[in-house]
Enzyme design. Structure first.
Site, PDB file in Angstrom:
ATOM      1  N   THR A  24       1.064  -1.216  -0.159  1.00 38.37           N
ATOM      2  CA  THR A  24      -0.159   0.135   0.009  1.00 38.37           C
ATOM      3  C   THR A  24       0.358   1.394   0.230  1.00 38.37           C
ATOM      4  O   THR A  24       1.226   1.640   0.620  1.00 38.37           O
ATOM      5  CB  THR A  24      -1.156   0.301   1.181  1.00 38.37           C
ATOM      6  OG1 THR A  24      -0.762  -0.580   2.288  1.00 38.37           O
ATOM      7  CG2 THR A  24      -2.313  -0.696   1.079  1.00 38.37           C
TER       8      THR A  24
ATOM      9  N   LYS B  25      16.760  -8.040  -1.061  1.00 42.03           N
ATOM     10  CA  LYS B  25      15.948  -7.587   0.086  1.00 42.03           C
ATOM     11  C   LYS B  25      16.751  -8.195   1.431  1.00 42.03           C
ATOM     12  O   LYS B  25      16.743  -9.018   1.496  1.00 42.03           O
ATOM     13  CB  LYS B  25      14.350  -8.274   0.679  1.00 42.03           C
ATOM     14  CG  LYS B  25      14.086  -7.387   1.526  1.00 42.03           C
ATOM     15  CD  LYS B  25      12.854  -7.672   2.410  1.00 42.03           C
ATOM     16  CE  LYS B  25      11.921  -7.340   2.901  1.00 42.03           C
ATOM     17  NZ  LYS B  25      10.353  -7.406   3.792  1.00 42.03           N
TER      18      LYS B  25
ATOM     19  N   THR C 176       6.956  -5.474  -0.575  1.00 39.44           N
ATOM     20  CA  THR C 176       8.465  -6.086  -0.549  1.00 39.44           C
ATOM     21  C   THR C 176       8.872  -7.416  -0.182  1.00 39.44           C
ATOM     22  O   THR C 176      10.082  -7.630  -0.533  1.00 39.44           O
ATOM     23  CB  THR C 176       9.427  -4.807   1.010  1.00 39.44           C
ATOM     24  OG1 THR C 176       9.097  -5.411   2.004  1.00 39.44           O
ATOM     25  CG2 THR C 176       9.009  -3.359   0.698  1.00 39.44           C
ATOM     26  N   ASP C 177       8.853  -8.007   0.371  1.00 42.64           N
ATOM     27  CA  ASP C 177       8.755  -9.354   0.320  1.00 42.64           C
ATOM     28  C   ASP C 177      10.007 -10.507  -0.750  1.00 42.64           C
ATOM     29  O   ASP C 177      10.733 -10.446  -0.503  1.00 42.64           O
ATOM     30  CB  ASP C 177       8.517 -10.756   1.496  1.00 42.64           C
ATOM     31  CG  ASP C 177       8.389  -9.880   3.148  1.00 42.64           C
ATOM     32  OD1 ASP C 177       8.533  -9.296   2.539  1.00 42.64           O
ATOM     33  OD2 ASP C 177       7.347 -10.762   3.227  1.00 42.64           O
TER      34      ASP C 177
END
Ligand SMILES: [Zn+2]
Lengths: 653, 455
Positions: B112, B267, B188-189
């Site tokens: 979001t 990440k 983001t994962d």
């Protein structure tokens, strides 16, 4: 009755004014770690730190609302520069890691206070996010949770003051500087657990407010689990009078200032109502201020002698002015001692326009602005002398315009009464405008932290910390051998728990009276001298009294040692003794010195006999004060005098 | 027990349902000891079966009240819904200057970027219409003419190759519609996996495709969402490169963002804003959103507008990414082969090794037509299987050395390759070919970060 220009508390009857005060008292807790992470609860001045800039964006509610003050800061391009000391902050404070579960120890302490205040614990604690966008929280919100509801505290008059809520919340980062749009904060204080007790607006005089604050603060200290020192306890006040408005006053750090701040705020509201009535009687209406024009009057000040204006112009600024119709004389009226209505307008100009200040015709000609310039101002604005007031601001045009718009807005409020504001307490008990009060409380659940159920186990743990009632504590203190007066003083002292610990620890070795008066008298006078006694760590007191117990330090030396410790953070008592040249006097040396003095005074000795004692004592002590106990010296002097008199055959008379 | 109501379970769920109370309704709870609590009923977010009612008090705080035998719950008033009257104060006073601007399309695929809080209930609603995005991050309207739409909204961890394929099609559609750059919002994962997928499937890319997300949710004032989105739109609108990139915070402060090549990014932190880092490569550019500046770091990129888009969509599902650990059983390899897997990416130790007892199983896999690629758990550096005996044995068994590809990238690449060829030989050739910058043949000394070791 004409409005007098001076504001004074004389003849003010607070009950007649309908004064109502509620308190919010915040106290830092001395827990092993912070509220939502494993960092230690301490402030650090040195050591490595990481620095990073951030911005905070106003968030929007479902119906599109944003907080005006927050929006305003953001539009200004406000940048927060965070200093993260590695010794006392981690990724949680940096808003780079989710908070850990709530610190159970902090909840237990709060529950103990709740019990002492007869409040009812909630069954499950829910952490909330309260939007605070002044940068003092890296997240943009403060995490806070209700632990208990209701309860009361009883004043000496027997009056019960209601308690509304008891919360546990995180302390904010501490502001360490400001440069233009950049505000600097240090993250060591962020996340330190606070207990917050809010009273009902039941307090009706400044004295009642002060007493209630004192009683609640004392209760905190009686748990023995709170932090001490400047800034570890902070009081916010909600003050209103009949016809006025509920004004929030933030950050009263000194307890003894509360009565004054309350009295001055009641006075300010009263004076603002008088100003309103005066303006109304002049026939001034809010609409008169609707279409006032902000005029560029830079031309008037070409070649001015005012340094402030010259400096603004040399930087490419302009001078803007606005007419406040019918306001002549009003801007010079004091609302608090030393604070005029003009000062209130200036606060608005500073906050909303980011300007340095303003000039107004009630104070002109002055500050290098001549009467011709004032004349020209009236002419240029089509203002009537003796009727209208004119406010001018010299700065960057955009800022000056914003500032004057805020001034007009505030002037309009004066016709309505007292605006709802958040104000900051100043050292002299007066207050200054800080920001508008946020609309509805912007609170929403902190979903990163699971709720905490208050079980029987937790309540049992809290039970052990419930502070003793003050009367009982007083009896206990007296049982150590303290006089009633000294015991009372100890009960009020912020070091209460430490004093008690030390008395217990040195029982039979150092008199309780000496320990108590070290704090109630010596520290107090050192503080008056301006010595930062808060800098003395707890273990230093322990070291001090061990030395006294062992006879390695005379009690006369306590003030000097404490002063040294305060002024040399990180030093210890042994160092103090060495640096101050205290201690290390052998009894032989004292004996020799007494002999020497008696040799010098032989004639007098023959003449006066034992009455010479005082004089000898005085000379010896002048040399060894603080290094050897007076009692010991007195024995030596007495013995030596007796011996000499016997030798001289003067004998006893 | 499975019957829940507004997050409540058991007896309490039953009582609340029978009362017909909903979120935001005003209720009164009277406990057997006579204490009374009144407030708005909140849903129970915590996955807890404890019988506790959550109320929002008039002061805005939530508290939990235990429901014990003899407790009475009464409905005081149904929730009053505020209708109409959307008062919207714009965040910025200035409006963007008129005149043509690059066109950027924002595809919502999770994460979001903009949201609104319902303070009354604490509910957070994602906002994704172009109007709402521009209202939340008005800065982007100064950079580009923005179009936007939600493709789907799922949690990053629930992303599958099927979702990659949908995003590829949507991006292609918008590029064909003439947009000058595409932004994809994404949790983001697994963002780096999706970035790699787009990089392989969108051949001959003519414009930048920018993946962006937030490490702090957008309902909080400190969210990195707006900063990242601003930087992403700026990149999509004006970057000189036509590559798939991930644009996220460059450091913990709100200073600059980095545009990482989608096939070289990972990440590297669970929670920091600057979690995304380029591995075995430099980022393509630094993006300074507040200054509207793009500072190119690595010039070896495909230039904007030079090629024509060829979409080669599709990802083979029977590909596995297997991390080797000491003592790993060969059954795991055998299982995959027996189940018909067509590709295995091994995440081996050091230069590219696994326990030598696995060699036989791996040889069998290759003989059965399974493509086996070796990458390294070290992440930094290149696989080299010539140095030690086990490596040489694995090479002899037919394992393809994955160069300096990240294990996840090799996995996505093999999934894509096997969807487009049935020949293991062809697959091997493609795996060793640098298709989208995923292989960096030159590692300079500075490409390895310096970890802190001073106090
Ligand atoms: Zn921490």
């Amino acid at each position: 009755m004409p409005l007098s220009p001076k504001a004074s508390l004389e003849g003010i009857d607070f009950r007649k004014l309908g004064l109502k005060v509620g308190l919010e008292i915040h106290q830092q807790l001395a827990t092993r770690h912070k509220l939502f992470c494993s960092c230690p609860v301490e402030l650090v001045e040195e050591g490595p730190e990481d620095v990073f800039p951030r911005r905070l964006r106003p968030t929007r509610s479902e119906i599109g609302e944003v907080d005006v003050a927050a929006l305003f800061e953001w539009r200004k391009g406000r940048v927060y520069e965070y200093h993260a000391p590695r010794a006392a902050s981690c990724l949680v404070e940096a808003d780079e890691e989710p908070p850990h579960e709530i610190n159970r120890e902090a909840l237990v302490i709060a529950l103990a206070v709740a019990k002492a205040l007869h409040a009812k614990p909630v069954d499950e604690v829910h952490v909330m996010r309260k939007i605070v966008i002044d940068g003092s929280n890296t997240t943009g919100f403060q995490r806070t949770a209700i632990v208990a509801l209701g309860g009361y505290v009883t004043l000496s008059s027997g009056k019960r003051v209601g308690i509304q809520t008891i919360c546990v919340e995180e302390d904010a980062a501490r502001k360490i500087g400001e440069e233009g749009v950049r505000v600097k904060y240090k993250l060591d204080r962020l996340g330190i657990p606070l207990i917050e007790v809010s009273t009902a607006p039941d307090l009706e005089t400044p004295e009642e407010a002060q007493e209630a604050a004192y009683l609640i603060g004392q209760l905190f200290r009686l748990t023995g689990r709170v932090r001490r020192g400047i800034g570890t306890i902070r009081q916010d006040l909600n003050v209103s009078i009949k016809g006025g408005a509920k004004v929030e006053i933030k950050g009263v750090q000194r307890l003894d200032l509360i009565a004054k701040v309350v009295a001055y705020e009641a006075l300010r509201q009263y004076r603002l109502l008088q100003i309103r009535d005066e303006l109304r009687s002049r026939g001034v209406k809010p609409e008169d201020l609707d279409n006032v024009e902000i005029v560029d009057v830079t031309d008037v000040f070409r070649g001015t002698k005012s340094r402030v204006i010259r400096r603004a112009l040399s930087r490419g600024g302009r001078v803007l002015a606005v007419k406040l119709p019918g306001f002549h004389g009003i801007l010079g009226v004091e609302v608090q001692p030393g604070r005029r209505f003009g000062t209130e307008l200036a606060d608005y100009a500073r906050f909303w326009g980011g300007v340095g200040g303003l000039f107004h015709t009630d104070e002109l000609p002055a500050y290098g602005i001549t009467s011709e310039e004032v004349e020209k101002l009236y002419e240029k604005l089509g203002a009537r002398k003796g009727w209208d007031a004119i406010v001018i601001v010299a700065d960057e045009e955009r800022k000056a315009r914003k500032a004057l718009e805020a001034v007009v807005e505030r002037a309009k409020q004066a016709l309505i009464g007292v605006p709802r504001e958040t104000r900051a307490a100043l050292e002299d008990g007066t207050t200054r405008y800080m920001r508008p009060q946020p609309g509805a409380a912007r609170m929403y659940p902190e979903t990163d932290i699971p709720p905490f159920e208050i079980t029987e186990d937790v309540l049992k743990e809290a039970e052990a910390l419930v502070p003793e009632p003050p009367e009982k504590k007083l009896e206990k203190l007296k049982s150590y051998g303290l006089s009633d007066e000294l015991a009372q003083q100890v009960l009020r002292d912020i070091h209460l728990d430490l004093i008690e610990k030390l008395i217990e620890e040195f029982r039979g070795r150092v008199p309780a009276t000496l320990i108590a008066s070290t704090f109630t008298n010596i520290l107090r006078s050192l503080r008056h001298e301006g010595v930062d006694v808060e800098a003395i760590p707890e273990h230093a007191y322990r070291e001090l009294f061990s030395m006294i117990a062992e006879g390695r330090l005379a009690k006369d030396a306590i003030p000097d040692v404490l002063k040294f410790l305060a002024e040399n953070p990180g030093s210890n008592v042994s160092e103090a003794i060495e640096k101050l040249g205290l201690g290390g006097v052998s009894l032989e040396e004292v004996e020799r010195e007494v002999e020497k003095i008696l040799d010098q005074l032989e004639g007098e000795l023959r003449e006066k006999g034992e009455r010479i004692f005082g004089k000898v004592m005085g000379r010896v002590m002048a040399k060894y004060r603080g290094r050897v106990e007076g009692r010991v010296v007195a024995e030596i002097v007495k013995r030596r005098i007796r011996e000499r008199l016997e030798k001289l055959g003067v004998g006893k008379r | 027990m499975s019957e829940t109501y507004l997050g409540y379970s058991g007896e309490l769920a039953k009582v609340l349902r029978e009362l017909g109370v909903g979120v935001g309704d005003r209720v009164r709870v009277v406990k057997p000891d006579g204490s009374v609590y009144e407030g708005l009923l909140m849903p129970r977010y915590a996955l807890s079966s404890r019988p506790i009612i959550v109320l929002k008090l008039d002061n805005g705080y939530n508290i939990g009240v235990r429901y014990e035998p003899g407790t009475r719950i009464e409905l005081v008033e149904k929730r009053r819904v505020v209708v109409g009257g959307r008062v919207t104060v714009p965040l910025l006073e200035e409006s963007p200057p008129p005149g043509p601007k690059p066109r950027v399309y924002i595809i919502g695929a999770g994460g979001t970027i903009a949201s609104k809080i319902e303070y009354e209930t604490g509910a957070v609603r994602a906002a994704m219409s172009p109007e709402e995005i521009v209202e939340a991050v008005p800065e982007i309207a100064f950079v580009a003419d923005v179009g936007a739409g939600v493709l789907f909204n799922i949690l990053s961890e629930n992303m599958t190759p099927e979702h990659w394929e949908k995003i590829v099609d949507e991006v292609a559609k918008k590029i064909e519609a003439g947009y000058d750059g595409i932004v994809v919002t994404h949790g983001t994962d697994t963002m780096a996996y999706t970035a790699a997928a787009l990089a392989f499937a969108l051949r001959g890319l003519p414009v930048p495709v920018v993946l962006v997300g937030a490490q702090r949710s957008s309902d909080r004032p400190s969210s990195d969402a707006a900063f990242n989105l601003h930087a992403a739109v700026l990149t999509a609108a004006r970057a000189p490169f036509a590559e798939v990139v991930v644009v996220m915070h460059g450091e913990t402060g709100d200073t600059y963002a980095l545009a990482h090549r989608g096939v070289k990014v990972r990440k590297m932190h669970t929670s920091r804003r600057d979690a995304f880092q380029s591995i075995n490569a430099l980022p393509l550019a630094k993006i300074w959103p507040s200054e509207g500046r793009i500072e190119v770091i690595d010039n070896s990129f495909r230039k904007r507008g030079e090629e024509e888009l060829r979409v080669e969509n599709g990802f083979e599902r029977r590909v596995a990414l297997v991390k080797y650990y000491p003592g790993m059983s060969s059954e795991i390899i055998d299982f995959l082969v027996d189940r018909g897997y067509r590709g295995i990416v091994l995440e081996g130790t050091g230069l590219g090794h696994v326990g030598e007892w696995l060699v036989d199983s791996i040889r069998r896999a290759v003989e059965e037509g399974v493509v086996v690629v070796m990458t390294s758990q070290c992440l930094f550096g290149r696989v080299n299987m010539n140095v030690y005996t086990t490596g040489r044995k694995l090479l002899a068994a037919g394992v393809i050395p994955g160069e300096d590809m990240l294990p996840e990238v090799a996995f996505v690449k093999l999934s894509w390759v096997l969807a487009h060829t049935s020949s293991p030989e062809e697959a091997k050739k493609l795996m060793l070919t640098n298709l989208a910058g995923e292989i960096n043949p030159r590692h300079t000394v500075n490409l390895y970060p310096r970890w802190p070791h001073e106090g």
